[in-house]
Design a protein around this motif. Sequence first.
Motif, mmCIF file in Angstrom:
data_model
loop_
_atom_site.group_PDB
_atom_site.id
_atom_site.type_symbol
_atom_site.label_atom_id
_atom_site.label_comp_id
_atom_site.label_asym_id
_atom_site.label_seq_id
_atom_site.Cartn_x
_atom_site.Cartn_y
_atom_site.Cartn_z
ATOM 1 N N SER A 1 0.836 -1.197 0.000
ATOM 2 C CA SER A 1 0.000 0.000 0.000
ATOM 3 C C SER A 1 0.872 1.248 0.000
ATOM 4 O O SER A 1 2.103 1.180 0.116
ATOM 5 N N LYS A 2 0.221 2.412 -0.098
ATOM 6 C CA LYS A 2 0.984 3.668 -0.119
ATOM 7 C C LYS A 2 1.623 3.953 1.241
ATOM 8 O O LYS A 2 2.520 4.795 1.338
ATOM 9 N N GLU A 3 1.171 3.240 2.278
ATOM 10 C CA GLU A 3 1.785 3.403 3.602
ATOM 11 C C GLU A 3 3.122 2.672 3.704
ATOM 12 O O GLU A 3 3.929 2.943 4.589
ATOM 13 N N ALA A 4 3.369 1.736 2.798
ATOM 14 C CA ALA A 4 4.617 0.968 2.831
ATOM 15 C C ALA A 4 5.776 1.827 2.316
ATOM 16 O O ALA A 4 5.630 2.580 1.350
ATOM 17 N N SER A 5 6.918 1.711 2.954
ATOM 18 C CA SER A 5 8.075 2.514 2.532
ATOM 19 C C SER A 5 8.732 1.948 1.276
ATOM 20 O O SER A 5 9.305 2.686 0.476
ATOM 21 N N THR A 6 8.618 0.625 1.080
ATOM 22 C CA THR A 6 9.250 -0.011 -0.085
ATOM 23 C C THR A 6 8.290 -1.033 -0.706
ATOM 24 O O THR A 6 8.538 -2.242 -0.651
ATOM 25 N N PRO A 7 7.200 -0.580 -1.323
ATOM 26 C CA PRO A 7 6.227 -1.522 -1.873
ATOM 27 C C PRO A 7 6.799 -2.432 -2.953
ATOM 28 O O PRO A 7 6.417 -3.599 -3.048
ATOM 29 N N GLY A 8 7.692 -1.916 -3.784
ATOM 30 C CA GLY A 8 8.299 -2.745 -4.826
ATOM 31 C C GLY A 8 9.111 -3.876 -4.243
ATOM 32 O O GLY A 8 8.966 -5.046 -4.641
ATOM 33 N N GLU A 9 9.935 -3.552 -3.284
ATOM 34 C CA GLU A 9 10.741 -4.565 -2.602
ATOM 35 C C GLU A 9 9.854 -5.552 -1.848
ATOM 36 O O GLU A 9 10.117 -6.753 -1.835
ATOM 37 N N ASN A 10 8.791 -5.027 -1.238
ATOM 38 C CA ASN A 10 7.867 -5.880 -0.492
ATOM 39 C C ASN A 10 7.184 -6.891 -1.404
ATOM 40 O O ASN A 10 6.959 -8.045 -1.022
ATOM 41 N N LEU A 11 6.824 -6.458 -2.623
ATOM 42 C CA LEU A 11 6.150 -7.368 -3.557
ATOM 43 C C LEU A 11 7.076 -8.507 -3.956
ATOM 44 O O LEU A 11 6.680 -9.681 -3.926
ATOM 45 N N VAL A 12 8.305 -8.165 -4.310
ATOM 46 C CA VAL A 12 9.265 -9.187 -4.736
ATOM 47 C C VAL A 12 9.577 -10.154 -3.599
ATOM 48 O O VAL A 12 9.487 -11.378 -3.756
ATOM 49 N N LYS A 13 9.932 -9.611 -2.454
ATOM 50 C CA LYS A 13 10.290 -10.455 -1.309
ATOM 51 C C LYS A 13 9.085 -11.251 -0.821
ATOM 52 O O LYS A 13 9.202 -12.438 -0.480
ATOM 53 N N GLY B 1 -9.747 3.830 -15.076
ATOM 54 C CA GLY B 1 -9.275 4.443 -13.846
ATOM 55 C C GLY B 1 -7.762 4.477 -13.784
ATOM 56 O O GLY B 1 -7.084 3.578 -14.294
ATOM 57 N N PHE B 2 -7.239 5.490 -13.153
ATOM 58 C CA PHE B 2 -5.795 5.667 -13.011
ATOM 59 C C PHE B 2 -5.245 4.751 -11.924
ATOM 60 O O PHE B 2 -5.791 4.678 -10.828
ATOM 61 N N SER B 3 -4.181 4.043 -12.217
ATOM 62 C CA SER B 3 -3.495 3.204 -11.226
ATOM 63 C C SER B 3 -2.186 3.885 -10.865
ATOM 64 O O SER B 3 -1.269 3.967 -11.685
ATOM 65 N N ALA B 4 -2.110 4.374 -9.650
ATOM 66 C CA ALA B 4 -0.982 5.210 -9.245
ATOM 67 C C ALA B 4 0.345 4.470 -9.212
ATOM 68 O O ALA B 4 0.396 3.286 -8.873
ATOM 69 N N PRO B 5 1.424 5.168 -9.568
ATOM 70 C CA PRO B 5 2.761 4.570 -9.455
ATOM 71 C C PRO B 5 3.123 4.293 -7.997
ATOM 72 O O PRO B 5 2.614 4.932 -7.081
ATOM 73 N N HIS B 6 3.994 3.317 -7.819
ATOM 74 C CA HIS B 6 4.655 2.986 -6.544
ATOM 75 C C HIS B 6 3.849 2.102 -5.599
ATOM 76 O O HIS B 6 4.418 1.202 -4.982
ATOM 77 N N SER B 7 2.558 2.316 -5.435
ATOM 78 C CA SER B 7 1.808 1.484 -4.495
ATOM 79 C C SER B 7 0.646 0.804 -5.209
ATOM 80 O O SER B 7 0.265 1.183 -6.311
ATOM 81 N N GLY B 8 0.091 -0.228 -4.565
ATOM 82 C CA GLY B 8 -1.020 -0.959 -5.156
ATOM 83 C C GLY B 8 -0.659 -2.414 -5.376
ATOM 84 O O GLY B 8 0.505 -2.800 -5.343
ATOM 85 N N ARG B 9 -1.669 -3.231 -5.638
ATOM 86 C CA ARG B 9 -1.456 -4.668 -5.655
ATOM 87 C C ARG B 9 -0.782 -5.173 -6.926
ATOM 88 O O ARG B 9 -0.189 -6.242 -6.923
ATOM 89 N N VAL B 10 -0.896 -4.435 -8.041
ATOM 90 C CA VAL B 10 -0.339 -4.952 -9.297
ATOM 91 C C VAL B 10 0.672 -3.985 -9.905
ATOM 92 O O VAL B 10 1.873 -4.138 -9.747
ATOM 93 N N TRP B 11 0.192 -2.937 -10.604
ATOM 94 C CA TRP B 11 1.105 -2.093 -11.385
ATOM 95 C C TRP B 11 1.995 -1.206 -10.521
ATOM 96 O O TRP B 11 3.189 -1.022 -10.832
ATOM 97 N N GLY B 12 1.433 -0.610 -9.487
ATOM 98 C CA GLY B 12 2.156 0.398 -8.712
ATOM 99 C C GLY B 12 3.580 0.040 -8.317
ATOM 100 O O GLY B 12 4.529 0.782 -8.627
ATOM 101 N N PRO B 13 3.783 -1.100 -7.635
ATOM 102 C CA PRO B 13 5.141 -1.457 -7.190
ATOM 103 C C PRO B 13 6.137 -1.658 -8.329
ATOM 104 O O PRO B 13 7.349 -1.571 -8.117
ATOM 105 N N ASN C 1 -0.341 10.023 -5.848
ATOM 106 C CA ASN C 1 -0.900 8.841 -5.211
ATOM 107 C C ASN C 1 -2.405 8.776 -5.423
ATOM 108 O O ASN C 1 -3.091 7.936 -4.862
ATOM 109 N N HIS C 2 -2.925 9.705 -6.232
ATOM 110 C CA HIS C 2 -4.358 9.680 -6.529
ATOM 111 C C HIS C 2 -4.672 8.455 -7.367
ATOM 112 O O HIS C 2 -3.859 7.951 -8.110
ATOM 113 N N GLN C 3 -5.910 7.995 -7.238
ATOM 114 C CA GLN C 3 -6.299 6.823 -8.004
ATOM 115 C C GLN C 3 -7.721 6.955 -8.526
ATOM 116 O O GLN C 3 -8.490 7.805 -8.087
#
Length: 337
Positions: free
Chosen positions: A153-165, A219-231, A250-252
């Motif tokens: 989520s957008k509250e996570a500091s490293t969503p991309g890393e979190n998704l991979v790990k 609908g817009f899928s925001a960069p960096h956070s979210g379950r699929v594209w963001g991270p 971070n708008h969606q």
Amino acid sequence: MRKFKVTVFMAILVLMLAACSNSSNEAGKAETTGKANDSTEVATVEITDAHGTVKVPVNPKNVVALDNRTFETLANWDIELAAVPKGVMPADSPYVANEKVQDIGNHGEPKLEIIAAVDPELVIVGQRFASYYEDIKKLVPNAAVIDLNFDVSKEASTPGENLVKGLKDSTLTLGQIFDKNEEAKQLAADFDQAIEKAKSAYNGKDKVMSIIVSGGNIGFSAPHSGRVWGPMYDIFGWTPALEVDGTSTNHQGDEISVEAIAQSNPDWLFVLDRDAAINSTDEKVPAQDVVDRSPALQKTTAVVEGKIVYAPNDTYTNESIQTFIEIFESIAESLAK
């Protein structure tokens, strides 16, 4: 004559000793076998989930799975499940069609009592059902309950890393539990390879726009956070097409209009079809048709040059490591053209 008697005596003595020895050996064998048969010790493995360390039986019986990120992996490994939330699963999942598998419904109004009824040894919690973790633990106190959820989520500091790990760790954890270590390691290796291919294929400058199509709307899928594209913006170092005040927004959804998406003129468009994954009798308009018929998008570089990548149709309800491998490979292939 005496010599003959001695010989006979010695022969009898040898036979008696042999008989005693055999009797002793048979008794020993019976005792050992009895201990083996009486043993009720079950092999266990200690795993680490979102809450800490949990002892879990290896190859448990009566398994309940609630995490959308695990269904495809478990199905590919032929793991039998006692109950699943069929309301939020891909329609083609073998667990949905199997009448022996109980239906817990969906995360909005789950039938948690079914979990208790199937008397599970293991309950796999995660994602949409993560908020029910404590309730489920109270419901089945004798079962191992594990939470494989991870924060993107957008509250996570490293969503991309979190998704991979998170995807790799949960896959390897399932491998330990179901004695599929080699299969799990291979999936993790394939995942890493797909990431490297997609990362290498990006030129570092093309502008990327990600969207979700639902109910015929874009609908817009925001960069960096979210379950699929963001991270993925963080994983692959993508340049977002749409920024607000110099930073990625971070708008969606409806907060960003289709016109604003079009004005950003993305070089690449990444699309998720939400409706395609939902079990519903409502008439659905495929995401590709929605994009093709959108007047606002027709002059964008992405549409003009056909630089559009669609996620697999079941992605919204099947966020497994296999799905992400498929997405990454599709991205790599498209960007490399």
